[in-house]
Motif scaffolding. Sequence first.
Motif, PDB file in Angstrom:
ATOM      1  N   ASP A  37      -7.148  18.986 -37.054  1.00  0.00           N
ATOM      2  CA  ASP A  37      -7.356  18.569 -38.435  1.00  0.00           C
ATOM      3  C   ASP A  37      -7.168  19.809 -39.303  1.00  0.00           C
ATOM      4  N   GLY A  38      -5.909  20.043 -39.726  1.00  0.00           N
ATOM      5  CA  GLY A  38      -5.596  21.273 -40.457  1.00  0.00           C
ATOM      6  C   GLY A  38      -5.664  22.446 -39.502  1.00  0.00           C
ATOM      7  N   ASP A  39      -6.525  23.414 -39.820  1.00  0.00           N
ATOM      8  CA  ASP A  39      -6.666  24.579 -38.945  1.00  0.00           C
ATOM      9  C   ASP A  39      -7.910  24.465 -38.054  1.00  0.00           C
ATOM     10  N   ARG A  40      -8.494  23.253 -37.989  1.00  0.00           N
ATOM     11  CA  ARG A  40      -9.697  23.026 -37.179  1.00  0.00           C
ATOM     12  C   ARG A  40      -9.462  21.900 -36.193  1.00  0.00           C
ATOM     13  N   TYR A  41     -10.411  21.727 -35.309  1.00  0.00           N
ATOM     14  CA  TYR A  41     -10.397  20.609 -34.367  1.00  0.00           C
ATOM     15  C   TYR A  41     -11.604  19.734 -34.643  1.00  0.00           C
ATOM     16  N   ARG A  42     -11.384  18.429 -34.599  1.00  0.00           N
ATOM     17  CA  ARG A  42     -12.422  17.457 -34.938  1.00  0.00           C
ATOM     18  C   ARG A  42     -12.623  16.518 -33.757  1.00  0.00           C
ATOM     19  N   LEU A  43     -13.865  16.171 -33.502  1.00  0.00           N
ATOM     20  CA  LEU A  43     -14.216  15.229 -32.449  1.00  0.00           C
ATOM     21  C   LEU A  43     -14.848  14.003 -33.091  1.00  0.00           C
ATOM     22  N   ASN A  44     -14.303  12.851 -32.760  1.00  0.00           N
ATOM     23  CA  ASN A  44     -14.867  11.577 -33.209  1.00  0.00           C
ATOM     24  C   ASN A  44     -15.367  10.836 -31.977  1.00  0.00           C
ATOM     25  N   LEU A  45     -16.594  10.363 -32.043  1.00  0.00           N
ATOM     26  CA  LEU A  45     -17.089   9.559 -30.930  1.00  0.00           C
ATOM     27  C   LEU A  45     -18.172   8.609 -31.413  1.00  0.00           C
ATOM     28  N   PHE A  89     -17.479  15.566 -36.014  1.00  0.00           N
ATOM     29  CA  PHE A  89     -17.823  16.954 -36.319  1.00  0.00           C
ATOM     30  C   PHE A  89     -16.730  17.898 -35.852  1.00  0.00           C
ATOM     31  N   THR A  90     -16.781  19.105 -36.367  1.00  0.00           N
ATOM     32  CA  THR A  90     -15.812  20.134 -36.028  1.00  0.00           C
ATOM     33  C   THR A  90     -16.199  20.769 -34.691  1.00  0.00           C
ATOM     34  N   VAL A  91     -15.206  20.943 -33.843  1.00  0.00           N
ATOM     35  CA  VAL A  91     -15.400  21.640 -32.574  1.00  0.00           C
ATOM     36  C   VAL A  91     -14.999  23.094 -32.810  1.00  0.00           C
ATOM     37  N   PRO A  92     -15.918  24.030 -32.609  1.00  0.00           N
ATOM     38  CA  PRO A  92     -15.571  25.441 -32.811  1.00  0.00           C
ATOM     39  C   PRO A  92     -14.375  25.839 -31.932  1.00  0.00           C
ATOM     40  N   LEU A  93     -13.511  26.669 -32.473  1.00  0.00           N
ATOM     41  CA  LEU A  93     -12.298  27.076 -31.755  1.00  0.00           C
ATOM     42  C   LEU A  93     -12.591  27.637 -30.358  1.00  0.00           C
ATOM     43  N   PRO A  94     -13.612  28.503 -30.176  1.00  0.00           N
ATOM     44  CA  PRO A  94     -13.871  29.002 -28.814  1.00  0.00           C
ATOM     45  C   PRO A  94     -14.220  27.872 -27.826  1.00  0.00           C
ATOM     46  N   TYR A 152     -13.201  24.652 -28.164  1.00  0.00           N
ATOM     47  CA  TYR A 152     -11.950  23.919 -27.931  1.00  0.00           C
ATOM     48  C   TYR A 152     -11.098  24.657 -26.891  1.00  0.00           C
ATOM     49  N   THR A 153     -10.981  25.958 -27.043  1.00  0.00           N
ATOM     50  CA  THR A 153     -10.202  26.774 -26.113  1.00  0.00           C
ATOM     51  C   THR A 153     -10.788  26.692 -24.705  1.00  0.00           C
ATOM     52  N   TYR A 154     -12.104  26.710 -24.609  1.00  0.00           N
ATOM     53  CA  TYR A 154     -12.794  26.596 -23.320  1.00  0.00           C
ATOM     54  C   TYR A 154     -12.454  25.254 -22.649  1.00  0.00           C
ATOM     55  N   ILE A 155     -12.536  24.170 -23.409  1.00  0.00           N
ATOM     56  CA  ILE A 155     -12.230  22.838 -22.873  1.00  0.00           C
ATOM     57  C   ILE A 155     -10.760  22.756 -22.458  1.00  0.00           C
ATOM     58  N   GLU A 156      -9.899  23.259 -23.324  1.00  0.00           N
ATOM     59  CA  GLU A 156      -8.460  23.218 -23.046  1.00  0.00           C
ATOM     60  C   GLU A 156      -8.134  23.993 -21.755  1.00  0.00           C
ATOM     61  N   ARG A 157      -8.719  25.175 -21.591  1.00  0.00           N
ATOM     62  CA  ARG A 157      -8.493  25.989 -20.398  1.00  0.00           C
ATOM     63  C   ARG A 157      -9.017  25.264 -19.157  1.00  0.00           C
ATOM     64  N   TYR A 158     -10.202  24.681 -19.272  1.00  0.00           N
ATOM     65  CA  TYR A 158     -10.778  23.942 -18.144  1.00  0.00           C
ATOM     66  C   TYR A 158      -9.845  22.802 -17.718  1.00  0.00           C
ATOM     67  N   CYS A 159      -9.320  22.070 -18.695  1.00  0.00           N
ATOM     68  CA  CYS A 159      -8.417  20.949 -18.400  1.00  0.00           C
ATOM     69  C   CYS A 159      -7.122  21.438 -17.743  1.00  0.00           C
ATOM     70  N   LYS A 160      -6.555  22.511 -18.254  1.00  0.00           N
ATOM     71  CA  LYS A 160      -5.330  23.059 -17.655  1.00  0.00           C
ATOM     72  C   LYS A 160      -5.579  23.529 -16.230  1.00  0.00           C
ATOM     73  N   ASP A 161      -6.677  24.245 -16.034  1.00  0.00           N
ATOM     74  CA  ASP A 161      -6.998  24.781 -14.706  1.00  0.00           C
ATOM     75  C   ASP A 161      -7.251  23.676 -13.681  1.00  0.00           C
ATOM     76  N   ASN A 162      -7.669  22.510 -14.156  1.00  0.00           N
ATOM     77  CA  ASN A 162      -8.019  21.405 -13.256  1.00  0.00           C
ATOM     78  C   ASN A 162      -7.046  20.237 -13.333  1.00  0.00           C
ATOM     79  N   SER A 163      -5.883  20.467 -13.958  1.00  0.00           N
ATOM     80  CA  SER A 163      -4.822  19.445 -14.063  1.00  0.00           C
ATOM     81  C   SER A 163      -5.338  18.121 -14.634  1.00  0.00           C
TER      82      SER A 163
END
Length: 162
Positions: free
Chosen positions: A62-70, A81-86, A88-99
């Motif tokens: 969402d622009g320069d931020r990440y937003r979570l809707n649930l 709410f906004t997901v802090p960049l660190p 988001y990066t943590y989640i993204e890395r976890y997903c990549k590492d675990n396919s």
Amino acid sequence: MANKLTVALTRDQYEHLIELMHRGSCEFRPNDRIAAALVLEANLGLRIEDVLQLRMSDIVKDGDRYRLNLIEQKTQKKRTFTVPLPIYTYIERYCKDNSIDQDDVIFPITERNVQKYLAKVVDYAGYKNIGTHSFRKFFATQIYIDNNYNIVLVQQLLQHSS
């Protein structure tokens, strides 16, 4: 309903428990999946049942931020709410590492699995009255302290009606 006997984690307890989960011991195996789920609970303030339903596709740029809707499972309230960049990066890395694909559930485990594993780790560490909800309480406590003891902000972030 959360056990009212559970206590909020201190920062030292939080870091120690997550480190133990990554390392494991003679009494329990390492479990990066459960550690990651609890890191999200502690840093987003979600209930564990909501963390366990997350997919990467739930987090949108969402622009320069990440937003979570649930929709919260317990209350059926919509939460955005906004997901802090660190985080988001943590989640993204976890997903990549675990396919884990965008539309896959990030943590395909049950709440009971998390509770049973956490109980072993907490027992091993010698802590008392710590459960999954302690990680949400940790989030609330940190927000409260970091925002000049603003209890109304904590109430809003946790979606508490009173």
